[in-house]
Design a protein around this motif. Structure first.
Motif, PDB file in Angstrom:
ATOM      1  N   ASN A  65      -5.770   0.225   0.005  1.00 28.43           N
ATOM      2  CA  ASN A  65      -5.995   1.624   0.338  1.00 28.43           C
ATOM      3  C   ASN A  65      -5.719   1.772   1.818  1.00 28.43           C
ATOM      4  O   ASN A  65      -6.444   1.197   2.651  1.00 28.43           O
ATOM      5  N   LEU A  66      -4.693   2.533   2.153  1.00 29.44           N
ATOM      6  CA  LEU A  66      -4.257   2.664   3.539  1.00 29.44           C
ATOM      7  C   LEU A  66      -4.473   4.094   4.008  1.00 29.44           C
ATOM      8  O   LEU A  66      -4.079   5.053   3.339  1.00 29.44           O
ATOM      9  N   PHE A  67      -5.091   4.225   5.177  1.00 24.06           N
ATOM     10  CA  PHE A  67      -5.332   5.543   5.769  1.00 24.06           C
ATOM     11  C   PHE A  67      -4.223   5.793   6.786  1.00 24.06           C
ATOM     12  O   PHE A  67      -4.113   5.077   7.783  1.00 24.06           O
ATOM     13  N   LEU A  68      -3.404   6.796   6.509  1.00 24.00           N
ATOM     14  CA  LEU A  68      -2.189   7.037   7.276  1.00 24.00           C
ATOM     15  C   LEU A  68      -2.172   8.441   7.864  1.00 24.00           C
ATOM     16  O   LEU A  68      -2.930   9.309   7.436  1.00 24.00           O
ATOM     17  N   CYS A  69      -1.270   8.638   8.812  1.00 20.97           N
ATOM     18  CA  CYS A  69      -1.070   9.975   9.372  1.00 20.97           C
ATOM     19  C   CYS A  69       0.384  10.128   9.797  1.00 20.97           C
ATOM     20  O   CYS A  69       1.117   9.142   9.940  1.00 20.97           O
ATOM     21  N   ASN A  70       0.788  11.389  10.024  1.00 20.60           N
ATOM     22  CA  ASN A  70       2.117  11.623  10.565  1.00 20.60           C
ATOM     23  C   ASN A  70       2.080  11.336  12.072  1.00 20.60           C
ATOM     24  O   ASN A  70       1.008  11.092  12.638  1.00 20.60           O
ATOM     25  N   PHE A  76      -3.051  13.848   7.304  1.00 23.21           N
ATOM     26  CA  PHE A  76      -3.652  12.548   7.004  1.00 23.21           C
ATOM     27  C   PHE A  76      -3.517  12.255   5.517  1.00 23.21           C
ATOM     28  O   PHE A  76      -3.606  13.159   4.680  1.00 23.21           O
ATOM     29  N   TYR A  77      -3.316  10.987   5.220  1.00 12.48           N
ATOM     30  CA  TYR A  77      -3.053  10.557   3.852  1.00 12.48           C
ATOM     31  C   TYR A  77      -3.863   9.310   3.534  1.00 12.48           C
ATOM     32  O   TYR A  77      -4.055   8.442   4.378  1.00 12.48           O
ATOM     33  N   LEU A  78      -4.306   9.231   2.291  1.00 15.41           N
ATOM     34  CA  LEU A  78      -4.890   8.006   1.758  1.00 15.41           C
ATOM     35  C   LEU A  78      -3.907   7.505   0.716  1.00 15.41           C
ATOM     36  O   LEU A  78      -3.646   8.191  -0.282  1.00 15.41           O
ATOM     37  N   LEU A  79      -3.328   6.341   0.962  1.00 18.24           N
ATOM     38  CA  LEU A  79      -2.350   5.760   0.050  1.00 18.24           C
ATOM     39  C   LEU A  79      -2.997   4.652  -0.757  1.00 18.24           C
ATOM     40  O   LEU A  79      -3.525   3.696  -0.201  1.00 18.24           O
ATOM     41  N   MET A  80      -2.931   4.789  -2.075  1.00 23.56           N
ATOM     42  CA  MET A  80      -3.378   3.734  -3.000  1.00 23.56           C
ATOM     43  C   MET A  80      -2.132   3.029  -3.492  1.00 23.56           C
ATOM     44  O   MET A  80      -1.280   3.645  -4.137  1.00 23.56           O
ATOM     45  N   ILE A  81      -2.028   1.758  -3.181  1.00 24.62           N
ATOM     46  CA  ILE A  81      -0.866   0.973  -3.546  1.00 24.62           C
ATOM     47  C   ILE A  81      -1.337  -0.298  -4.237  1.00 24.62           C
ATOM     48  O   ILE A  81      -2.391  -0.840  -3.882  1.00 24.62           O
ATOM     49  N   ARG A  82      -0.600  -0.736  -5.231  1.00 22.45           N
ATOM     50  CA  ARG A  82      -0.950  -1.984  -5.895  1.00 22.45           C
ATOM     51  C   ARG A  82      -1.050  -3.098  -4.853  1.00 22.45           C
ATOM     52  O   ARG A  82      -0.229  -3.196  -3.955  1.00 22.45           O
ATOM     53  N   PRO A 105      -6.020   6.704  13.162  1.00 26.04           N
ATOM     54  CA  PRO A 105      -7.133   6.153  13.939  1.00 26.04           C
ATOM     55  C   PRO A 105      -8.409   6.017  13.104  1.00 26.04           C
ATOM     56  O   PRO A 105      -8.710   6.864  12.260  1.00 26.04           O
ATOM     57  N   ALA A 106      -9.147   4.962  13.366  1.00 30.69           N
ATOM     58  CA  ALA A 106     -10.399   4.697  12.641  1.00 30.69           C
ATOM     59  C   ALA A 106     -11.392   5.844  12.798  1.00 30.69           C
ATOM     60  O   ALA A 106     -12.145   6.138  11.868  1.00 30.69           O
ATOM     61  N   ASP A 114     -15.900   9.348   5.991  1.00 29.91           N
ATOM     62  CA  ASP A 114     -17.136   8.583   6.195  1.00 29.91           C
ATOM     63  C   ASP A 114     -16.924   7.119   5.802  1.00 29.91           C
ATOM     64  O   ASP A 114     -17.742   6.508   5.133  1.00 29.91           O
ATOM     65  N   LEU A 115     -15.770   6.583   6.208  1.00 30.51           N
ATOM     66  CA  LEU A 115     -15.416   5.201   5.917  1.00 30.51           C
ATOM     67  C   LEU A 115     -15.066   4.461   7.195  1.00 30.51           C
ATOM     68  O   LEU A 115     -14.668   5.071   8.181  1.00 30.51           O
ATOM     69  N   THR A 116     -15.197   3.153   7.134  1.00 33.45           N
ATOM     70  CA  THR A 116     -14.800   2.294   8.239  1.00 33.45           C
ATOM     71  C   THR A 116     -13.694   1.358   7.746  1.00 33.45           C
ATOM     72  O   THR A 116     -13.561   1.139   6.536  1.00 33.45           O
ATOM     73  N   PRO A 117     -12.885   0.812   8.659  1.00 32.42           N
ATOM     74  CA  PRO A 117     -11.832  -0.107   8.223  1.00 32.42           C
ATOM     75  C   PRO A 117     -12.415  -1.226   7.354  1.00 32.42           C
ATOM     76  O   PRO A 117     -13.491  -1.741   7.615  1.00 32.42           O
ATOM     77  N   GLY A 118     -11.681  -1.548   6.298  1.00 34.23           N
ATOM     78  CA  GLY A 118     -12.133  -2.579   5.364  1.00 34.23           C
ATOM     79  C   GLY A 118     -12.877  -2.027   4.163  1.00 34.23           C
ATOM     80  O   GLY A 118     -13.077  -2.724   3.179  1.00 34.23           O
TER      81      GLY A 118
END
Length: 194
Positions: A65-70, A76-82, A105-106, A114-118
């Protein structure tokens, strides 16, 4: 006391020593009548640390699960990838009509999900009441019967039916998703990805 690395049905017997955001996930899943299995474990911050957990959650597809941005940090995007696939920004940017994507950014992850890295997970969308984050999903994840994710903390993992998340959970938290196609990169004889 947590029973580490033991697959359990549903929520923990006690909320003692559980973070509030984790308990909110169980409350919402129970309210929505979504069944799930749970395993408690030591903090799992990387995909490597998740290998033993993956074995317990089989046949669930384990997602990165990757938290991304332009580049302007306005989308902002949450990417779910295998978990066995690699993320390359070029593979997604064109599909969603966005400039180059990078890791967000975290502090934005904390603010919106309301999440932290990991501990990044689709479950964090329940905290995004203003819909600041767009969910992107590797279409291969959608074809699996189950997938695994964290309940907003990285000391537990859940096995949930994919359809329950995409048909019930997302509707309840007022989010939709965009399915994206992500290729599987293979190494050639020279070790280069092709």
């Amino acid at each position: 006391m947590k029973n580490l690395m033991e697959l359990c049905y549903g929520r923990p017997e006690s909320d003692v020593d559980r973070e509030e955001k984790e308990v909110r996930v169980y409350d919402l899943l129970d309210q929505l009548a979504i069944t799930y299995e749970r395993v408690d474990h030591e903090p799992a911050n990387t995909m490597e640390a998740c290998k033993e957990i993956d074995k317990i959650l089989t046949p669930a597809v384990i997602c990165k699960n990757l938290f991304l941005c332009n580049s302007q940090q306005t989308k902002f995007y949450l990417l779910m990838i295998r978990g066995d696939k690699k993320f390359k920004t070029k593979d997604i940017s064109k599909q969603i009509n966005s400039a180059r994507l990078s890791f967000a950014p975290a502090e934005k992850m904390q603010e919106y999900l309301d999440l932290t890295p990991g501990s990044v997970s689709v479950m964090g969308l329940m905290n995004d009441r203003d819909r600041q984050v767009q969910l992107l999903v590797d279409e291969d994840v959608l074809h699996s019967e189950f997938f695994g994710c964290h309940p907003c903390v990285n000391t537990s993992s859940l096995r949930i039916r994919t359809k329950d998340v995409f048909e019930t959970f997302l509707q309840a938290v007022n989010h939709d998703y965009i399915a994206v196609q992500l290729p599987e990169y293979q190494k050639s004889a020279t070790g280069m990805e092709v």
